[in-house]
Enzyme design. Structure first.
Site, PDB file in Angstrom:
ATOM      1  N   TYR A   2      41.364  69.113 -29.081  1.00  0.00           N
ATOM      2  CA  TYR A   2      40.787  69.173 -27.778  1.00  0.00           C
ATOM      3  C   TYR A   2      41.446  70.119 -26.940  1.00  0.00           C
ATOM      4  O   TYR A   2      40.697  70.888 -26.472  1.00  0.00           O
ATOM      5  CB  TYR A   2      40.807  67.730 -27.338  1.00  0.00           C
ATOM      6  CG  TYR A   2      39.895  67.761 -26.196  1.00  0.00           C
ATOM      7  CD1 TYR A   2      38.550  67.893 -26.092  1.00  0.00           C
ATOM      8  CD2 TYR A   2      40.719  67.934 -24.616  1.00  0.00           C
ATOM      9  CE1 TYR A   2      37.769  67.978 -24.862  1.00  0.00           C
ATOM     10  CE2 TYR A   2      39.984  67.864 -23.617  1.00  0.00           C
ATOM     11  CZ  TYR A   2      38.559  68.074 -23.250  1.00  0.00           C
ATOM     12  OH  TYR A   2      37.866  68.102 -22.305  1.00  0.00           O
TER      13      TYR A   2
ATOM     14  N   SER B 152      43.160  67.774 -11.925  1.00  0.00           N
ATOM     15  CA  SER B 152      41.866  67.753 -12.496  1.00  0.00           C
ATOM     16  C   SER B 152      41.232  66.781 -12.006  1.00  0.00           C
ATOM     17  O   SER B 152      41.441  65.483 -11.889  1.00  0.00           O
ATOM     18  CB  SER B 152      42.056  67.855 -13.880  1.00  0.00           C
ATOM     19  OG  SER B 152      41.079  67.402 -14.762  1.00  0.00           O
TER      20      SER B 152
ATOM     21  N   TYR C 234      34.615  69.081 -10.186  1.00  0.00           N
ATOM     22  CA  TYR C 234      33.350  69.041 -10.867  1.00  0.00           C
ATOM     23  C   TYR C 234      32.377  68.381  -9.947  1.00  0.00           C
ATOM     24  O   TYR C 234      32.481  67.299  -9.750  1.00  0.00           O
ATOM     25  CB  TYR C 234      33.562  68.423 -12.062  1.00  0.00           C
ATOM     26  CG  TYR C 234      34.218  69.286 -13.104  1.00  0.00           C
ATOM     27  CD1 TYR C 234      34.139  70.820 -13.215  1.00  0.00           C
ATOM     28  CD2 TYR C 234      35.223  68.667 -14.029  1.00  0.00           C
ATOM     29  CE1 TYR C 234      34.670  71.369 -14.388  1.00  0.00           C
ATOM     30  CE2 TYR C 234      36.063  69.457 -15.110  1.00  0.00           C
ATOM     31  CZ  TYR C 234      35.730  70.636 -15.043  1.00  0.00           C
ATOM     32  OH  TYR C 234      36.400  71.377 -16.178  1.00  0.00           O
TER      33      TYR C 234
ATOM     34  N   THR D  33      35.075  73.957  -9.726  1.00  0.00           N
ATOM     35  CA  THR D  33      34.844  74.730 -11.200  1.00  0.00           C
ATOM     36  C   THR D  33      33.418  74.853 -11.400  1.00  0.00           C
ATOM     37  O   THR D  33      32.870  74.010 -11.280  1.00  0.00           O
ATOM     38  CB  THR D  33      35.719  73.999 -12.171  1.00  0.00           C
ATOM     39  OG1 THR D  33      37.091  74.045 -11.723  1.00  0.00           O
ATOM     40  CG2 THR D  33      35.529  74.541 -13.621  1.00  0.00           C
TER      41      THR D  33
ATOM     42  N   ARG E 108      32.129  73.593 -28.367  1.00  0.00           N
ATOM     43  CA  ARG E 108      33.455  73.526 -29.197  1.00  0.00           C
ATOM     44  C   ARG E 108      33.520  73.254 -30.445  1.00  0.00           C
ATOM     45  O   ARG E 108      33.269  71.865 -30.887  1.00  0.00           O
ATOM     46  CB  ARG E 108      34.168  72.726 -28.167  1.00  0.00           C
ATOM     47  CG  ARG E 108      34.371  73.279 -26.718  1.00  0.00           C
ATOM     48  CD  ARG E 108      35.260  72.757 -25.789  1.00  0.00           C
ATOM     49  NE  ARG E 108      34.996  73.240 -24.617  1.00  0.00           N
ATOM     50  CZ  ARG E 108      35.609  72.613 -23.377  1.00  0.00           C
ATOM     51  NH1 ARG E 108      36.030  71.526 -23.552  1.00  0.00           N
ATOM     52  NH2 ARG E 108      35.178  72.821 -22.191  1.00  0.00           N
TER      53      ARG E 108
ATOM     54  N   LYS F  60      36.140  78.400  -8.809  1.00  0.00           N
ATOM     55  CA  LYS F  60      36.978  78.978 -10.352  1.00  0.00           C
ATOM     56  C   LYS F  60      35.918  79.248 -11.260  1.00  0.00           C
ATOM     57  O   LYS F  60      34.841  78.428 -11.386  1.00  0.00           O
ATOM     58  CB  LYS F  60      37.725  77.687 -10.650  1.00  0.00           C
ATOM     59  CG  LYS F  60      38.444  77.616 -12.093  1.00  0.00           C
ATOM     60  CD  LYS F  60      39.675  76.750 -12.271  1.00  0.00           C
ATOM     61  CE  LYS F  60      40.304  76.796 -13.362  1.00  0.00           C
ATOM     62  NZ  LYS F  60      39.771  76.015 -14.681  1.00  0.00           N
TER      63      LYS F  60
ATOM     64  N   HIS G  71      37.808  79.601 -18.256  1.00  0.00           N
ATOM     65  CA  HIS G  71      38.212  78.356 -18.784  1.00  0.00           C
ATOM     66  C   HIS G  71      39.060  78.273 -20.115  1.00  0.00           C
ATOM     67  O   HIS G  71      38.785  77.451 -20.846  1.00  0.00           O
ATOM     68  CB  HIS G  71      36.958  77.550 -18.967  1.00  0.00           C
ATOM     69  CG  HIS G  71      37.080  75.967 -18.692  1.00  0.00           C
ATOM     70  ND1 HIS G  71      36.590  75.591 -17.364  1.00  0.00           N
ATOM     71  CD2 HIS G  71      37.503  74.937 -19.236  1.00  0.00           C
ATOM     72  CE1 HIS G  71      36.929  74.273 -17.423  1.00  0.00           C
ATOM     73  NE2 HIS G  71      37.591  73.916 -18.517  1.00  0.00           N
TER      74      HIS G  71
ATOM     75  N   SER H 225      43.773  82.012 -17.650  1.00  0.00           N
ATOM     76  CA  SER H 225      43.029  82.256 -19.323  1.00  0.00           C
ATOM     77  C   SER H 225      44.083  83.270 -20.006  1.00  0.00           C
ATOM     78  O   SER H 225      43.826  84.528 -19.817  1.00  0.00           O
ATOM     79  CB  SER H 225      41.685  82.708 -19.308  1.00  0.00           C
ATOM     80  OG  SER H 225      40.783  81.859 -18.503  1.00  0.00           O
ATOM     81  N   GLY H 226      44.776  82.722 -20.826  1.00  0.00           N
ATOM     82  CA  GLY H 226      45.628  83.544 -21.743  1.00  0.00           C
ATOM     83  C   GLY H 226      46.905  84.037 -21.173  1.00  0.00           C
ATOM     84  O   GLY H 226      47.576  84.812 -21.795  1.00  0.00           O
ATOM     85  N   VAL H 227      47.389  83.384 -19.957  1.00  0.00           N
ATOM     86  CA  VAL H 227      48.542  83.903 -19.232  1.00  0.00           C
ATOM     87  C   VAL H 227      49.510  83.116 -20.156  1.00  0.00           C
ATOM     88  O   VAL H 227      49.721  81.788 -20.187  1.00  0.00           O
ATOM     89  CB  VAL H 227      48.694  83.470 -17.980  1.00  0.00           C
ATOM     90  CG1 VAL H 227      50.079  83.614 -17.316  1.00  0.00           C
ATOM     91  CG2 VAL H 227      47.603  84.288 -16.980  1.00  0.00           C
TER      92      VAL H 227
ATOM     93  N   GLY I 175      47.979  77.132 -17.745  1.00  0.00           N
ATOM     94  CA  GLY I 175      46.978  76.339 -18.431  1.00  0.00           C
ATOM     95  C   GLY I 175      47.565  75.675 -19.655  1.00  0.00           C
ATOM     96  O   GLY I 175      48.750  74.879 -19.474  1.00  0.00           O
ATOM     97  N   ARG I 176      47.273  75.865 -20.827  1.00  0.00           N
ATOM     98  CA  ARG I 176      47.679  75.159 -22.117  1.00  0.00           C
ATOM     99  C   ARG I 176      49.209  75.327 -22.327  1.00  0.00           C
ATOM    100  O   ARG I 176      49.604  74.085 -22.515  1.00  0.00           O
ATOM    101  CB  ARG I 176      47.095  75.798 -23.453  1.00  0.00           C
ATOM    102  CG  ARG I 176      45.731  75.618 -23.443  1.00  0.00           C
ATOM    103  CD  ARG I 176      44.947  76.324 -24.837  1.00  0.00           C
ATOM    104  NE  ARG I 176      43.841  76.018 -24.974  1.00  0.00           N
ATOM    105  CZ  ARG I 176      42.974  77.059 -24.686  1.00  0.00           C
ATOM    106  NH1 ARG I 176      43.328  78.105 -23.858  1.00  0.00           N
ATOM    107  NH2 ARG I 176      41.442  76.872 -24.929  1.00  0.00           N
TER     108      ARG I 176
END
Ligand code: FMN
Length: 421
Positions: A44, A126, A150, A176, A185, A293, A317, A349-351, A371-372
């Protein structure tokens, strides 16, 4: 802690045989987190949409830009702080909104809030959090927090969320816009797993007075969500659901409120019909800065300015919504040109490290969202893991700034970059 102090503490610990529990390398960080999480939970968090081309493209876009360091500029004192909506942040990054953090660690958002409070890095709550914003606000103390919204099908619920966000000290609202429908996904589809249906990531709803009232009301046309067949697995899911519900377990189970909450959530959470005409509703209801966002097109960025918004976040995202969407770093220059200095622009995204932060700033972002990586730190070592990820980003950026020949964020500009062929 300065970049050098962080570096020194890591190396000194190494002299006594200790290595960092949370890897500094982004790839290793992800792999170690994978080992700490269940298969479904990791899928996830890691998932992107479709073939995950945009997840890879986000990284490739950072790699296409190269930093051209300057020397002999006395970089002994480095100021990494930035100003955003009247607040000075210690570093040009925030913790982006990540839902369902209970998948990473049982302390979820609370562990993140504690790490944020220790460092002064803003936390963006969130809308799909595992722990309510009020409980996180308690542990944040004076540390900054924003709320991510949201836009649900109920404007009354939207209003209630925003009021609660204000009441618990949020300093901005992030709307967002790229997830009015969930992306396709593959990893989650193949495991047939969506955490919300297990009652995870709906704490902002189950703690909300308007939502709780709506649970009791039958929606127009009756309930749409199918009732699961009464298998053992369905029963286990029901037990999981009741844990998500803040009332006493047995009461929630007997009354059927837990399942009703999930069903109501399914009916209410997404609003694909949202348009620019809806924004005044929000603008009229809060004095807090509002950021949009999920902006990738220059025309949408210009429209955000016209709509009286206070900031935009260039985001896809983390590649989780549109497979093949433009990488954010490629979208940034167009957005910067369209906004023309009228609003602060953030990017995510991707940082994955200090050099990425530097590149985003050089191309015109005021700050970035992590993020992740912090979700992975959380999975590995809870609050301490999030803290390490934050400290590593801060140290890496601090050192990169100086090594590139800049003493402060104000000195970071396009002239520090070159695009590779
Ligand atoms: C597991 C997970 C949950 C997320 N939940 C939310 C959310 O609730 N709200 C939101 O606006 N963005 C959410 N995002 C997107 C992040 O805010 C951010 O845009 C993205 O993670 C950035 O990409 P990166 O992880 O590659 O750095 C989520 C991302 C992940 C990985």
């Amino acid at each position: 802690m300065s970049g050098r102090a962080r570096q020194t503490s890591v190396y000194l610990a190494g002299v006594s045989g200790r290595r960092p529990r949370v890897p500094t390398d982004a790839g290793k960080l992800e792999r170690r987190a994978r080992r700490a999480m269940s298969r479904k939970a990791f899928a996830y968090v890691a998932a992107g949409a479709g073939t995950e081309a945009t997840v890879a493209a986000n990284r490739a876009a950072f790699e296409r830009w190269r930093i051209v360091p300057r020397v002999l500029r006395d970089v002994s004192d480095r100021d990494t702080s930035v100003e955003l909506f009247g607040r000075r942040l210690p570093s040009p990054f925030l913790l982006g909104p990540i839902g369902v953090l209970e998948l990473a660690h049982r302390e979820a958002d609370l562990a993140v809030a504690r790490a944020a409070a220790e460092t002064g890095v803003p936390m963006v709550f969130s809308n799909q959090a595992s722990i309510s914003m009020e409980r996180c606000a308690e542990v944040l103390g004076e540390s900054p927090r924003w709320f991510q919204l949201y836009w649900s099908t109920s404007n009354e619920l939207v209003e209630s969320f925003v009021q609660r966000a204000e009441a618990c000290g949020s300093e901005a609202i992030v709307v967002t816009l790229d997830t009015t429908i969930l992306g396709w996904r593959s990893r989650d589809l193949d495991l047939a797993y969506l955490p919300f249906l297990r009652g995870k990531g709906i704490a902002q709803y189950t703690s909300d007075p308007v939502f709780r009232r709506l649970i009791a009301e039958e929606p127009e046309g009756g309930r749409k969500a199918p009732t699961p067949r009464p298998t053992l697995r369905a029963l286990m899911t029901l037990v999981q659901l009741t844990r998500a519900y803040p009332d006493r377990f047995l009461h929630a189970l007997r009354s059927g409120q837990a399942r009703a909450a999930v069903q109501r959530f399914i009916e209410i959470y997404s609003r694909p019909s949202l348009t620019w005409d809806d924004l005044p509703f929000l603008r009229e209801r809060t004095k807090l800065p509002i950021l949009l966002k999920g902006i990738l097109h220059p025309d949408d960025a210009a429209r955000a300015v016209d709509a009286g918004m206070d900031g935009v976040i260039v985001s896809n995202h983390g590649g989780r919504q549109v497979d093949g969407a433009i990488p954010t770093l490629d979208a940034l220059p167009g957005v910067v040109a369209a906004v023309d200095g009228r609003l602060p622009i953030l990017l995510d995204s991707g940082v994955r490290g200090g050099a990425d932060v530097f590149k985003a700033l050089a191309l015109g972002a005021r700050a970035v969202l992590i993020g992740r990586p912090y979700a992975y730190g959380l999975a590995i070592a809870g609050q301490a893991g999030v803290r390490e990820v934050i400290d590593n980003f801060a140290a890496d950026f601090n050192l990169t700034l100086g090594l590139a020949g800049c003493r402060s964020v104000e000195e970071v500009g396009m002239e520090a970059l070159e695009r590779s062929a």
